[in-house]
Design a protein around this motif. Sequence first.
Motif, PDB file in Angstrom:
ATOM      1  N   PRO A   8       0.828  -1.217   0.000  1.00  0.00           N
ATOM      2  CA  PRO A   8       0.000   0.000   0.000  1.00  0.00           C
ATOM      3  C   PRO A   8       0.854   1.256   0.000  1.00  0.00           C
ATOM      4  O   PRO A   8       1.988   1.261   0.499  1.00  0.00           O
ATOM      5  CB  PRO A   8      -0.812  -0.122   1.295  1.00  0.00           C
ATOM      6  N   ASN A  22      -3.561   3.619   4.798  1.00  0.00           N
ATOM      7  CA  ASN A  22      -3.855   2.517   3.876  1.00  0.00           C
ATOM      8  C   ASN A  22      -3.551   1.147   4.476  1.00  0.00           C
ATOM      9  O   ASN A  22      -3.505   0.147   3.754  1.00  0.00           O
ATOM     10  CB  ASN A  22      -3.070   2.702   2.577  1.00  0.00           C
ATOM     11  N   CYS A  23      -3.335   1.108   5.787  1.00  0.00           N
ATOM     12  CA  CYS A  23      -3.088  -0.175   6.458  1.00  0.00           C
ATOM     13  C   CYS A  23      -4.388  -0.973   6.507  1.00  0.00           C
ATOM     14  O   CYS A  23      -5.412  -0.470   6.975  1.00  0.00           O
ATOM     15  CB  CYS A  23      -2.558   0.055   7.875  1.00  0.00           C
ATOM     16  N   LYS A  24      -4.362  -2.198   6.028  1.00  0.00           N
ATOM     17  CA  LYS A  24      -5.560  -3.031   5.983  1.00  0.00           C
ATOM     18  C   LYS A  24      -5.676  -3.950   7.196  1.00  0.00           C
ATOM     19  O   LYS A  24      -6.600  -4.755   7.288  1.00  0.00           O
ATOM     20  CB  LYS A  24      -5.563  -3.887   4.706  1.00  0.00           C
ATOM     21  N   ASP A  26      -5.238  -2.731  10.569  1.00  0.00           N
ATOM     22  CA  ASP A  26      -5.495  -1.942  11.786  1.00  0.00           C
ATOM     23  C   ASP A  26      -4.335  -2.017  12.778  1.00  0.00           C
ATOM     24  O   ASP A  26      -4.518  -2.305  13.965  1.00  0.00           O
ATOM     25  CB  ASP A  26      -6.794  -2.431  12.464  1.00  0.00           C
ATOM     26  N   LEU A 267     -10.561  -9.513   7.633  1.00  0.00           N
ATOM     27  CA  LEU A 267     -10.451  -8.212   6.975  1.00  0.00           C
ATOM     28  C   LEU A 267      -9.512  -8.295   5.778  1.00  0.00           C
ATOM     29  O   LEU A 267      -9.764  -7.720   4.720  1.00  0.00           O
ATOM     30  CB  LEU A 267      -9.927  -7.162   7.960  1.00  0.00           C
ATOM     31  N   PHE A 268      -8.417  -9.033   5.957  1.00  0.00           N
ATOM     32  CA  PHE A 268      -7.427  -9.156   4.891  1.00  0.00           C
ATOM     33  C   PHE A 268      -8.005  -9.928   3.708  1.00  0.00           C
ATOM     34  O   PHE A 268      -7.773  -9.575   2.541  1.00  0.00           O
ATOM     35  CB  PHE A 268      -6.176  -9.850   5.435  1.00  0.00           C
ATOM     36  N   TYR A 271     -10.216  -7.713   1.803  1.00  0.00           N
ATOM     37  CA  TYR A 271      -9.394  -6.759   1.041  1.00  0.00           C
ATOM     38  C   TYR A 271      -8.850  -7.419  -0.228  1.00  0.00           C
ATOM     39  O   TYR A 271      -8.874  -6.825  -1.312  1.00  0.00           O
ATOM     40  CB  TYR A 271      -8.249  -6.262   1.923  1.00  0.00           C
ATOM     41  N   TYR A 275      -9.028  -6.410  -4.049  1.00  0.00           N
ATOM     42  CA  TYR A 275      -7.768  -6.081  -4.715  1.00  0.00           C
ATOM     43  C   TYR A 275      -7.604  -6.887  -6.010  1.00  0.00           C
ATOM     44  O   TYR A 275      -7.184  -6.347  -7.044  1.00  0.00           O
ATOM     45  CB  TYR A 275      -6.593  -6.348  -3.773  1.00  0.00           C
TER      46      TYR A 275
END
Length: 472
Positions: A8, A22-24, A26, A267-268, A271, A275
């Motif tokens: 990111p 932009n850290c996915k 947290d 969460l990842f 994402y 992506y």
Amino acid sequence: MKLKLIPPYIPKTKEEGDPFMNCKLDRKEYADALTTIVNTYSDGFVMAINNKWGSGKTTFVEMWKQQLKNEDFQTLYFNAWENDFQTEVMVALLAELKELQDKGKRNFNSLVKSGAILLNKTTPIITKGLVSKVVGDKVVGELVEVITELTTGELKKQIESFTDAKKGLIDFRNNLKKYVAQVNKGKPVIFIIDELDRCRPNYAVSVLENVKHLFSVEGIVFVLSIDKVQLGHAIRGVYGSEQIDSEEYLRRFIDLEYNLPTPDRRLFIKYLYNYFEFNLFINSNARRARVEFHSDIDVLQNNAIILFADENFTLTQIEKNFARIRLTLNTFSEDQYILTDIVVLLSYIYDRYPEIYNKIENSEYTLQELVDVMDPIFESFKDPEHRGTRLILYASFLNRYHKQLLRLKKTKENIVELDKSNKSLKLVVKSRLENERNHLASLASFPPSHSQTKNIDLAFIQKRYSLVENLR
């Protein structure tokens, strides 16, 4: 279509924004905690951020480095893996420190001069294989071991070199302290060393020795981003013995160890779904027009969470699996059934159990043999929230493999039979999961999917995952 996760973007100034925007995962709160630690204990120490390779350490430390810069810390970043072509670690580390010389040029020149003298004086010892003991407690013992190889004159030169090296070390460290005090703006200099566990073993150990014995002075906080298990292998390799206690060895160098908490892989996974643009295919106009395809998105994501949210999968491994799954989708046309649950399961087996994957691909298992190897795998998915989903997935998988055996004429029997005692269905094979909620036999006999897919066997999907079908 993307096949690789690009790190990111990290804003480079305060004005651009928060480095963790932009850290996915947290992870900003962990950076805040570490900043407090290095600011509180600013007299200098060595800290290790210890997590498995592939857990996102590099992205984290790069974001943290920028956060530190935004808070007026003098911060350096050294990628040891990219620099292990250097023969002399001291030179590489000094080159990083040079980045701070704007306000301390005179002291930096003195530091370089004392470093050059120190290197020159230790060269005779280096040539005798004593580099790692130049400033260690065992140097006298090492000299005794080689004394028989030396003439009296040579021994005298070695002793003089050692004496000069000790003085050179003191001068070097004093000059380093002066330099740091002049450039640090009243805060510790944060020197991050990344990818140490991926270096050549000799280089990794040399970096540790240099940090501890040469560069560890008041005003510098070293942060080692490492995987201790992998670094331990390197240490044992250097010393040529599996009996070396690498944990104890590293304790000599590391004052504080920190482990980044396990991220929320759900969460990842979500994402990665965005992506790798799964929606371009799964949610295309052509597929949305077919009601039977509407569940593909949920099925894929839910099964990916069941299979890949386990802590044994690193973030990098999850990324690689999603890239391969996305590539697999490109072997299907927009009007074909994908069976996304099976695709995700095959990806899991391919990554975690490649021998099982190959035997399934070659139809080497009987149905009972397959159940025997798959039961322990499905038993390991213990999250009660997903118990029903994993049974549905298992049943569908067994059903598809059974169809494969039927097509190849490797079996004639049905997958289920009637239990005459209670007039219910039971599997013809023995499974430890058969009597769980959502009876496995019923699910295997009538997999919850559209009737048009009833004749699709496992090979139809597996050939696509193995990339033996042409990509569209």
